[in-house]
Design a protein around this motif. Sequence first.
Motif, PDB file in Angstrom:
ATOM      1  N   CYS A 270      11.771 -42.322 -74.455  1.00  0.00           N
ATOM      2  CA  CYS A 270      12.162 -40.979 -74.913  1.00  0.00           C
ATOM      3  C   CYS A 270      13.225 -40.375 -73.997  1.00  0.00           C
TER       4      CYS A 270
ATOM      5  N   PHE B  85      13.182 -35.610 -81.783  1.00  0.00           N
ATOM      6  CA  PHE B  85      11.823 -36.174 -81.809  1.00  0.00           C
ATOM      7  C   PHE B  85      10.869 -35.334 -80.989  1.00  0.00           C
TER       8      PHE B  85
ATOM      9  N   GLN C  78       7.225 -44.423 -81.842  1.00  0.00           N
ATOM     10  CA  GLN C  78       7.896 -43.145 -81.699  1.00  0.00           C
ATOM     11  C   GLN C  78       8.650 -42.854 -82.999  1.00  0.00           C
TER      12      GLN C  78
ATOM     13  N   LYS D 167       7.519 -36.235 -78.718  1.00  0.00           N
ATOM     14  CA  LYS D 167       6.908 -37.448 -78.174  1.00  0.00           C
ATOM     15  C   LYS D 167       5.600 -37.782 -78.891  1.00  0.00           C
ATOM     16  N   ALA D 168       5.393 -39.060 -79.169  1.00  0.00           N
ATOM     17  CA  ALA D 168       4.147 -39.507 -79.804  1.00  0.00           C
ATOM     18  C   ALA D 168       2.951 -39.093 -78.940  1.00  0.00           C
TER      19      ALA D 168
ATOM     20  N   ARG E 251      10.579 -45.074 -87.709  1.00  0.00           N
ATOM     21  CA  ARG E 251       9.567 -45.386 -86.695  1.00  0.00           C
ATOM     22  C   ARG E 251      10.080 -46.514 -85.804  1.00  0.00           C
TER      23      ARG E 251
ATOM     24  N   GLY F  85       2.159 -41.267 -84.980  1.00  0.00           N
ATOM     25  CA  GLY F  85       1.841 -41.076 -83.564  1.00  0.00           C
ATOM     26  C   GLY F  85       1.042 -39.811 -83.310  1.00  0.00           C
TER      27      GLY F  85
ATOM     28  N   ARG G 118       6.528 -44.926 -73.332  1.00  0.00           N
ATOM     29  CA  ARG G 118       6.961 -43.832 -74.218  1.00  0.00           C
ATOM     30  C   ARG G 118       7.930 -42.914 -73.484  1.00  0.00           C
TER      31      ARG G 118
ATOM     32  N   TYR H   7       1.752 -46.966 -80.236  1.00  0.00           N
ATOM     33  CA  TYR H   7       2.973 -47.384 -79.541  1.00  0.00           C
ATOM     34  C   TYR H   7       4.207 -47.255 -80.432  1.00  0.00           C
TER      35      TYR H   7
END
Length: 401
Positions: free
Chosen positions: A318, A328, A337, A330-331, A381, A192, A314, A335
């Motif tokens: 999230c 994590f 994460q 955020k990407a 993923r 991402g 997203r 699509y």
Amino acid sequence: METKNTTANSVNSVADLAQSLAGQSKLPKVGTTIFTVMSGLAQQEGALNLSQGFPDFDGPAPLLERVQHYLTHGYNQYAPMQGVPALREAIATKVQDLYGHRPDPDAEITITSGATEALFCAISAVVRPGDEVIVFDPAYDSYEPVIELCGGTAVHVPLLPPEFAVDWNRVESVITDRTRLIITNTPHNPTGSVWSAGDMATLAELVLKRPIYLLADEVYEHICFDGVPHESLCRYPDLYARSFVVSSFGKTYHTTGWKIGYCVAPAELTTEFRKIHQFNTFTSNTPIQYALADFLTMHPEHHLQLPDFYQAKRDHFCALLGESKFAFTKAAGTYFQLVDYSAFSSENDVVLAERLTREAKLAAIPISVFYKDPPDAHYLRLCFAKDDATLERGAQILCDL
Ligand code: GLN
């Protein structure tokens, strides 16, 4: 009697033949792709499938209507080998509007059966025995087998967590006289991450003085978040002059099963590309090409609004995962994460992905399989190209772990 012996002999030799093929495989290291494995396991286990990347919703209704139209109005025979002219025109206009370069639809654009076919043709067009090809790990799994089929060698440069940024000094250190091609992929699957203008400038410094081609896998070009622009190689004339730029309608129109993609490349490169394309698939699905041409022309707002569409997904996903034990960032695009599970497990990611599918009924993709030398890290993923209800169900399972 003689006939019987001949039959027995031929059975033996066919068995030997099959065995010797396995023994001399052109791709001895290749098994079944992780996407097929995980989607198969998800189905077998009745698990929520956030593994293989595909939306659980349909493409836009007007696009489906256009396909229906062309299917029922006689557009069902071979399309031209290069692709339907109207679709190549529409792509040229889009590329010009977004990236400032108008490729010649006749000489520089070829429609393919998915980006996968375009990647195959581009790699095959330039890689010869003994050539080296730089790929960035975790690398999409179709690149290396094609490099190997061409007699080349993949040279792996790892993108390391938590940033998964390119170490350009390391790239420079692996360039040799045999480096023929560099394969880029931004926005990047599976991490991402997204390349910046600075990355493109450094890439230019490295390749412009050397006889190296570029293959840009830009299938997520329209899924770039937080207002950051997509750095297409089509934006950079010096780089474009040595590039194959590949994209896919599957990602942009929520239609991964249609398998229509394209390659934009300068005329000389396109000539070689088409020599392979015409004897690989020759051409791709006719009614869908006409439908895409209409839709791309009539509804450019679809791809222009796609970043917002997926950014909302997203952010929703999230926010829900904020309650989980996963860590994590955020990407920045795609699509997918990535989530770091080291807070609650030290299991290998392949083992964990299988266990989660069987026990928690949620399927994800382990990313170590895309590395030659996996780093000591713990990521899965998750695909968020899903309806909100699916994302909420998935997040609930993940928060309950
Ligand atoms: N690109 C898709 C993914 O990353 C999968 C494509 C495939 O199944 N070959 O999940």
